[in-house]
Design a protein around this motif. Structure first.
Motif, mmCIF file in Angstrom:
data_model
loop_
_atom_site.group_PDB
_atom_site.id
_atom_site.type_symbol
_atom_site.label_atom_id
_atom_site.label_comp_id
_atom_site.label_asym_id
_atom_site.label_seq_id
_atom_site.Cartn_x
_atom_site.Cartn_y
_atom_site.Cartn_z
ATOM 1 N N HIS A 32 0.851 -1.198 0.000
ATOM 2 C CA HIS A 32 0.000 0.000 0.000
ATOM 3 C C HIS A 32 0.884 1.244 0.000
ATOM 4 O O HIS A 32 1.612 1.498 0.952
ATOM 5 C CB HIS A 32 -0.919 0.026 1.234
ATOM 6 C CG HIS A 32 -1.771 1.265 1.324
ATOM 7 N ND1 HIS A 32 -2.823 1.511 0.466
ATOM 8 C CD2 HIS A 32 -1.711 2.343 2.148
ATOM 9 C CE1 HIS A 32 -3.383 2.682 0.777
ATOM 10 N NE2 HIS A 32 -2.718 3.207 1.789
ATOM 11 N N HIS A 43 1.358 5.514 -1.905
ATOM 12 C CA HIS A 43 0.804 6.620 -2.705
ATOM 13 C C HIS A 43 1.986 7.319 -3.363
ATOM 14 O O HIS A 43 2.616 8.186 -2.757
ATOM 15 C CB HIS A 43 0.067 7.627 -1.823
ATOM 16 C CG HIS A 43 -1.036 7.035 -0.992
ATOM 17 N ND1 HIS A 43 -2.294 6.797 -1.496
ATOM 18 C CD2 HIS A 43 -1.074 6.649 0.302
ATOM 19 C CE1 HIS A 43 -3.060 6.286 -0.536
ATOM 20 N NE2 HIS A 43 -2.343 6.177 0.565
ATOM 21 N N HIS A 45 -8.865 2.446 2.131
ATOM 22 C CA HIS A 45 -8.492 2.663 3.535
ATOM 23 C C HIS A 45 -9.685 2.246 4.401
ATOM 24 O O HIS A 45 -10.811 2.644 4.111
ATOM 25 C CB HIS A 45 -8.193 4.142 3.786
ATOM 26 C CG HIS A 45 -7.064 4.679 2.954
ATOM 27 N ND1 HIS A 45 -7.262 5.479 1.851
ATOM 28 C CD2 HIS A 45 -5.731 4.513 3.068
ATOM 29 C CE1 HIS A 45 -6.091 5.794 1.332
ATOM 30 N NE2 HIS A 45 -5.131 5.223 2.035
ATOM 31 N N HIS A 86 -4.675 -0.185 6.649
ATOM 32 C CA HIS A 86 -4.654 0.270 8.050
ATOM 33 C C HIS A 86 -5.461 -0.632 8.993
ATOM 34 O O HIS A 86 -4.887 -1.341 9.798
ATOM 35 C CB HIS A 86 -5.089 1.743 8.198
ATOM 36 C CG HIS A 86 -4.236 2.670 7.407
ATOM 37 N ND1 HIS A 86 -3.002 3.088 7.846
ATOM 38 C CD2 HIS A 86 -4.397 3.228 6.175
ATOM 39 C CE1 HIS A 86 -2.450 3.872 6.931
ATOM 40 N NE2 HIS A 86 -3.271 3.969 5.907
ATOM 41 N N ASP A 90 2.248 3.435 2.920
ATOM 42 C CA ASP A 90 1.301 4.549 2.863
ATOM 43 C C ASP A 90 1.953 5.825 2.328
ATOM 44 O O ASP A 90 1.613 6.922 2.763
ATOM 45 C CB ASP A 90 0.695 4.789 4.258
ATOM 46 C CG ASP A 90 -0.663 5.495 4.172
ATOM 47 O OD1 ASP A 90 -1.318 5.400 3.118
ATOM 48 O OD2 ASP A 90 -1.059 6.140 5.164
HETATM 49 ZN ZN LIG Z 1 -3.028 5.227 2.235
#
Ligand SMILES: [Zn+2]
Length: 442
Positions: free
Chosen positions: A68, A70, A230, A267, A315
């Motif tokens: 995961h 970004h 998420h 998460h 993340d």
């Molecule tokens: Zn994220």
């Protein structure tokens, strides 16, 4: 200068081959051709067309997968401070990330992805599960990200973050962007090599109304794809699902048919036992992001309850899985978690299992037939490294600074610490100045 050519055959001689789960260290030769590991043995003989690489004293292990991230946040490092200091999680989103992603245009999407992918490659991460958002430039954004990752030479699973936060028109364009990328991956998967896959991206339950969620689920069914979302990162998501819908976050996803065994819930910090049970029954993957959770002060995820399908993500805090796993280990110790160092090697292996499932081939083992996604480490240890203590070397010694070479699909992306593209950071700095100037004017 271009990346190393395709279709090269290599014979790795005398490397210390490291398998994460079960922990195994073995000195062996490895033959690589056509993007795959062809043979493994104590002494393999070279054929004429193979390049012999002597790796005595070096480690070879599977490239890391980040479950995961970004990439769009790669140019955020050191960016101008938000208009005021966020005091809670929703303000972190509103004042930092939702201003940043709205400021992205075609050029800065590209350089974010280039910089993020290059950071990943240099850290030995060969496969990325990215979650993209650029609300001012949605259409075609995933192809821009794809082009950048392809230039760097990595494998990736992309999606666009569907959300209601910018209104129904932006929501529709987000759905369409997922559809168009999924369609493209289905078409390109038939031609080899296919280093890209898609998921249906969605922000979080609290920014999606019932119609939006149902339309995400429709896309999942249409393309037999998972959802990347998420879930219960902060209590705000849990409270919203309960107050507005009378449901748990996962219960709500299940009600809309938005769960399957390809789905990634990122998460999961505040998931209830009931929600975890529903998610586990559906076979989802739980992406634990310990550094991000600590940074946002959202709490500690119930990792032990996630079961067999817990994976690790960053993340957007780079893509260094050595560092993420080490942070996961220390944070777990601090929380009294019953996870030894070996359990985290198992989790890193789960990341490979997720990649293998998504790409439909064996990724992350050093067996004949598996994808040649490998990294070479120059790790000088003051103590012996053997199968029994491998996990402790990961906890206290091995880190991304020892990554010397990186291979994806049988092709060297980085060789002896050199990537063919040597100007990425200079160009990214120029793009980040442009992005930051825009942020200051917003
Ligand atoms: Zn994220």
């Amino acid at each position: 200068m271009i990346l190393a050519p395709l279709n090269m055959s290599y014979l790795f001689k005398s490397a210390l081959l490291v398998n994460l789960d079960p922990s195994r260290v073995e000195r062996c030769d490895l033959l690589i051709a056509d993007g795959k590991i062809i043979e493994r043995g104590p002494t393999l003989e070279a054929r004429e067309d193979e390049e012999i690489i002597n790796l005595t004293g070096k480690i070879v292990m599977p490239g890391m997968t980040c479950a995961h991230t970004h990439l769009y946040s790669a140019l955020a490092r050191g960016m101008p401070a938000p208009p005021r200091t966020p005091t809670n999680f929703t303000e972190i989103l509103e004042l930092v990330w939702w201003r940043l992603d709205r400021a992205l245009d075609e050029e800065t999407i590209y350089w974010s992805a280039m910089a993020g992918a290059m950071d990943a490659a240099r850290a030995g991460t060969t496969c990325l599960f990215d979650h993209h958002a650029s609300p001012s430039h949605i259409r075609g954004s995933l192809q821009i990200v794809r082009e950048a990752i392809e230039k760097v030479g990595l494998r990736a699973v992309l999606c666009y973050e569907v959300t209601d936060r910018g209104g129904s028109d932006e929501r529709d364009r987000g759905l369409e962007e997922n559809r168009s990328f999924l369609k493209w991956t289905k078409q390109s998967a038939s031609s080899s090599p296919a280093l890209f896959r898609g998921l249906v991206g969605a922000h979080a339950s609290f920014t999606l109304n019932d119609e939006s969620l149902s339309r995400c689920a429709e896309l999942m069914r249409e393309f037999d794809a998972g959802l990347h979302i998420h879930a219960a990162e902060d209590m705000c998501d849990v409270n919203d699902a309960r107050d507005r819908h009378g449901l748990g976050v996962v219960e709500r996803l299940a009600k809309h048919g938005a769960l399957n065994n390809q789905t990634i819930l990122a998460h999961g910090v505040h998931l209830s036992d009931e929600d975890i049970e529903i998610a586990r029954a559906a076979g989802v993957w739980f992406a634990h992001n310990p550094r991000s959770n600590m940074n946002n002060q959202v709490g500690y995820a119930p990792v032990e309850k996630f079961g067999e399908r817990v994976v690790l993500g960053t993340d957007g805090i780079g893509a260094d899985m050595f560092e993420e796993a080490r942070s996961a280990f220390f944070k777990g110790r601090d929380e009294g978690l019953n996870f030894g160092a070996d359990a985290w090697l198992g989790v890193l292996s789960n990341n490979h299992r997720l990649a293998s499932q998504t790409f439909g081939e064996d990724i992350g083992s050093l067996k004949p037939g598996s994808a040649a996604d490998l990294i070479v480490l120059d790790y000088q240890s003051p103590t012996p490294l053997v199968s029994e203590n491998l996990a402790w070397h990961f906890a206290f010694g091995i880190n991304s600074a020892v990554v010397e070479s990186v291979m994806v699909n049988g092709r060297f992306v980085i060789r002896d610490r050199r990537h063919a593209l040597d100007n990425v950071y200079a160009d990214s700095r120029k793009a980040s100045e442009k992005l930051w100037a825009k942020l200051r004017s917003m």
